[in-house]
Design an enzyme around this catalytic site. Structure first.
Site, mmCIF file in Angstrom:
data_model
loop_
_atom_site.group_PDB
_atom_site.id
_atom_site.type_symbol
_atom_site.label_atom_id
_atom_site.label_comp_id
_atom_site.label_asym_id
_atom_site.label_seq_id
_atom_site.Cartn_x
_atom_site.Cartn_y
_atom_site.Cartn_z
ATOM 1 N N ASP A 1 0.835 -1.210 0.000
ATOM 2 C CA ASP A 1 0.000 0.000 0.000
ATOM 3 C C ASP A 1 0.870 1.261 0.000
ATOM 4 O O ASP A 1 2.008 1.238 0.462
ATOM 5 C CB ASP A 1 -0.901 -0.026 1.239
ATOM 6 C CG ASP A 1 -2.067 0.941 1.122
ATOM 7 O OD1 ASP A 1 -2.335 1.433 0.008
ATOM 8 O OD2 ASP A 1 -2.698 1.226 2.160
ATOM 9 N N GLY A 2 0.311 2.352 -0.519
ATOM 10 C CA GLY A 2 0.968 3.658 -0.413
ATOM 11 C C GLY A 2 1.565 4.185 -1.710
ATOM 12 O O GLY A 2 2.259 5.207 -1.686
ATOM 13 N N HIS B 1 2.259 3.961 -8.993
ATOM 14 C CA HIS B 1 1.977 2.552 -9.297
ATOM 15 C C HIS B 1 3.128 1.929 -10.082
ATOM 16 O O HIS B 1 3.475 0.767 -9.883
ATOM 17 C CB HIS B 1 0.666 2.428 -10.072
ATOM 18 C CG HIS B 1 -0.541 2.771 -9.250
ATOM 19 N ND1 HIS B 1 -0.700 2.296 -7.962
ATOM 20 C CD2 HIS B 1 -1.623 3.553 -9.501
ATOM 21 C CE1 HIS B 1 -1.852 2.761 -7.469
ATOM 22 N NE2 HIS B 1 -2.420 3.536 -8.381
ATOM 23 N N LEU C 1 11.736 -19.543 -4.873
ATOM 24 C CA LEU C 1 10.645 -18.777 -4.252
ATOM 25 C C LEU C 1 9.289 -19.155 -4.854
ATOM 26 O O LEU C 1 9.129 -19.206 -6.070
ATOM 27 C CB LEU C 1 10.879 -17.270 -4.441
ATOM 28 C CG LEU C 1 9.845 -16.387 -3.732
ATOM 29 C CD1 LEU C 1 10.058 -16.403 -2.216
ATOM 30 C CD2 LEU C 1 9.884 -14.957 -4.247
ATOM 31 N N GLY D 1 0.016 5.716 -4.100
ATOM 32 C CA GLY D 1 -0.578 7.028 -4.366
ATOM 33 C C GLY D 1 0.082 8.107 -3.518
ATOM 34 O O GLY D 1 0.451 9.185 -4.019
ATOM 35 N N ARG D 2 0.258 7.817 -2.229
ATOM 36 C CA ARG D 2 0.867 8.799 -1.326
ATOM 37 C C ARG D 2 2.344 9.024 -1.651
ATOM 38 O O ARG D 2 2.855 10.124 -1.518
ATOM 39 C CB ARG D 2 0.676 8.354 0.138
ATOM 40 C CG ARG D 2 -0.694 8.718 0.674
ATOM 41 C CD ARG D 2 -1.042 7.936 1.903
ATOM 42 N NE ARG D 2 -1.442 6.569 1.561
ATOM 43 C CZ ARG D 2 -1.727 5.629 2.452
ATOM 44 N NH1 ARG D 2 -1.626 5.905 3.736
ATOM 45 N NH2 ARG D 2 -2.107 4.434 2.059
ATOM 46 N N TRP E 1 -11.759 -2.187 -8.079
ATOM 47 C CA TRP E 1 -12.509 -1.828 -9.297
ATOM 48 C C TRP E 1 -13.285 -0.533 -9.102
ATOM 49 O O TRP E 1 -13.707 0.085 -10.080
ATOM 50 C CB TRP E 1 -13.511 -2.940 -9.658
ATOM 51 C CG TRP E 1 -12.892 -4.246 -10.034
ATOM 52 C CD1 TRP E 1 -12.894 -5.390 -9.284
ATOM 53 C CD2 TRP E 1 -12.199 -4.564 -11.255
ATOM 54 N NE1 TRP E 1 -12.229 -6.389 -9.956
ATOM 55 C CE2 TRP E 1 -11.802 -5.913 -11.167
ATOM 56 C CE3 TRP E 1 -11.873 -3.841 -12.412
ATOM 57 C CZ2 TRP E 1 -11.093 -6.571 -12.180
ATOM 58 C CZ3 TRP E 1 -11.168 -4.488 -13.420
ATOM 59 C CH2 TRP E 1 -10.791 -5.828 -13.304
ATOM 60 N N THR F 1 -10.658 -6.965 -4.935
ATOM 61 C CA THR F 1 -11.994 -6.945 -5.561
ATOM 62 C C THR F 1 -12.634 -5.560 -5.383
ATOM 63 O O THR F 1 -13.516 -5.188 -6.150
ATOM 64 C CB THR F 1 -12.914 -8.025 -4.938
ATOM 65 O OG1 THR F 1 -12.795 -7.985 -3.506
ATOM 66 C CG2 THR F 1 -12.532 -9.418 -5.406
ATOM 67 N N GLU F 2 -12.172 -4.811 -4.394
ATOM 68 C CA GLU F 2 -12.705 -3.457 -4.150
ATOM 69 C C GLU F 2 -12.004 -2.407 -5.011
ATOM 70 O O GLU F 2 -12.513 -1.294 -5.174
ATOM 71 C CB GLU F 2 -12.548 -3.078 -2.675
ATOM 72 C CG GLU F 2 -13.495 -3.816 -1.731
ATOM 73 C CD GLU F 2 -13.139 -5.284 -1.534
ATOM 74 O OE1 GLU F 2 -11.944 -5.627 -1.639
ATOM 75 O OE2 GLU F 2 -14.067 -6.085 -1.312
HETATM 76 C C1 IPE Z 1 -5.320 -2.820 -0.333
HETATM 77 O O1 IPE Z 1 -5.003 -1.490 -0.449
HETATM 78 C C2 IPE Z 1 -5.283 -3.492 -1.675
HETATM 79 C C3 IPE Z 1 -3.975 -3.597 -2.289
HETATM 80 C C4 IPE Z 1 -2.842 -3.226 -1.782
HETATM 81 C C5 IPE Z 1 -3.978 -4.197 -3.585
HETATM 82 P P1 IPE Z 1 -6.115 -0.354 -0.609
HETATM 83 O O2 IPE Z 1 -5.414 0.937 -0.618
HETATM 84 O O3 IPE Z 1 -6.994 -0.675 -1.752
HETATM 85 O O4 IPE Z 1 -6.965 -0.570 0.725
HETATM 86 P P2 IPE Z 1 -7.842 0.466 1.553
HETATM 87 O O5 IPE Z 1 -8.852 1.024 0.612
HETATM 88 O O6 IPE Z 1 -6.913 1.524 2.071
HETATM 89 O O7 IPE Z 1 -8.426 -0.343 2.665
HETATM 90 C C1 IPE Z 2 -1.482 0.452 -3.419
HETATM 91 O O1 IPE Z 2 -1.333 1.826 -3.424
HETATM 92 C C2 IPE Z 2 -1.769 -0.086 -4.795
HETATM 93 C C3 IPE Z 2 -3.132 -0.622 -4.952
HETATM 94 C C4 IPE Z 2 -4.075 -0.619 -4.053
HETATM 95 C C5 IPE Z 2 -3.453 -1.206 -6.234
HETATM 96 P P1 IPE Z 2 -2.572 2.810 -3.313
HETATM 97 O O2 IPE Z 2 -3.004 3.197 -4.674
HETATM 98 O O3 IPE Z 2 -3.639 2.263 -2.458
HETATM 99 O O4 IPE Z 2 -1.883 4.045 -2.612
HETATM 100 P P2 IPE Z 2 -2.518 5.014 -1.531
HETATM 101 O O5 IPE Z 2 -3.096 4.177 -0.448
HETATM 102 O O6 IPE Z 2 -3.573 5.805 -2.239
HETATM 103 O O7 IPE Z 2 -1.385 5.866 -1.057
HETATM 104 MG MG MG Z 3 -4.084 2.406 -0.497
#
Ligand code: IPE
Ligand code: IPE
Ligand code: MG
Length: 241
Positions: free
Chosen positions: A19-20, A36, A130, A22-23, A68, A65-66
């Site tokens: 995660d992260g 990404h 792996l 985007g940030r 999308w 799945t969320e």
């Molecule tokens: C969880 O991250 C899914 C993946 C890393 C693929 P999200 O960024 O989608 O989750 P939420 O919305 O913060 O819970």
């Molecule tokens: C994780 O990064 C990638 C996916 C969920 C596909 P995010 O896109 O959720 O990044 P943030 O949480 O917005 O920083």
């Molecule tokens: Mg995220």
């Protein structure tokens, strides 16, 4: 005296909620797509680092799945990156002796992507380094529902009796049928939640959360997570002996 590496407890299976992205991009005033892309580029180094540190199974959450529900633009960027990654993956498997499997419902992905996945999984079966799982269009609840449907079908056809459904047998209907449950779950970027990842399999997994954004998560950060794990006193509901 045994060397530190020798006495350290290494998790057999590590799961990562990457995660992260985007940030990470926002902090650099870059578009999310760049985050990404940086995140995707961090996958192979992480596989190598995990293997070097003694991890046998690694599962990463790439698309839920969320996910999308994000904008069409962002979904298409993510699908493009996933396709690129998976298309280049046979080479990585050969180079790193790595087997790749996808967990999640691939039937909702484009025909192209489905074919890439089937061919990659078949090709990489031969590698015993792996064992790498990519969770793609994956949701823990969806996986449990799909497993339940298969079980219900078998009961209806008389192949299975409801009395024979147990934790052990249920596991075999999940996408992770041949894969041990994760010992350690890592989530990057500071959120303290599971976001529908491996709900069944995480029942007794140790959890490690770090504020580091996924594209910055490197071997040193993985070592910190493994150090944390090595110092955990795992319990499974029993009393300490
Ligand atoms: C969880 O991250 C899914 C993946 C890393 C693929 P999200 O960024 O989608 O989750 P939420 O919305 O913060 O819970
Ligand atoms: C994780 O990064 C990638 C996916 C969920 C596909 P995010 O896109 O959720 O990044 P943030 O949480 O917005 O920083
Ligand atoms: Mg995220």
């Amino acid at each position: 005296m045994a060397k530190k590496e020798e006495i350290k407890k290494i998790p057999t299976h590590v799961g990562i909620i990457m995660d992260g992205n985007g940030r990470w991009a926002k902090k650099r005033l870059l578009p999310r797509a760049m985050g990404h892309s940086a995140g995707a580029n961090n996958v192979e180094p992480t596989c190598k680092a995990a293997w070097d540190l003694g991890v046998k199974y690694l599962t990463v959450y790439a698309f839920s799945t969320e996910n999308w529900t994000r904008s069409d633009d962002e979904v298409s960027t993510l699908m493009k990156l996933l396709k690129q990654y998976l298309e280049g993956c046979k080479e990585k498997c050969l180079k790193n002796n790595m087997r790749v499997r996808i967990i999640g419902d691939i039937s909702r992905l484009s025909k192209d992507l489905q074919e890439t996945i089937i061919s990659l999984e078949e090709y990489s079966k031969q590698f015993d380094g792996l064992q790498f799982q990519v969770a793609l269009n994956y949701g823990g609840r969806d996986e449990i529902i799909r497993a339940t449907r298969k079980i219900a079908e078998e009961c209806k056809e008389g192949k299975l009796s409801p009395a024979d459904i147990s934790e052990e047998s249920f596991k075999n209907y999940l996408d992770t049928a041949d894969i041990p449950d994760p010992d350690l779950l890592i989530r990057t970027s500071g959120e303290l939640r599971i976001s529908n990842f491996m709900l069944w399999q995480l029942a007794y997994t140790e959890m490690y959360f770090t504020d580091v954004y996924w594209p910055d998560f490197d071997k040193k950060e993985l070592e910190k997570a493994l150090e944390y794990y090595a110092n955990r006193d795992r319990r499974y509901g029993g009393r300490k002996s």
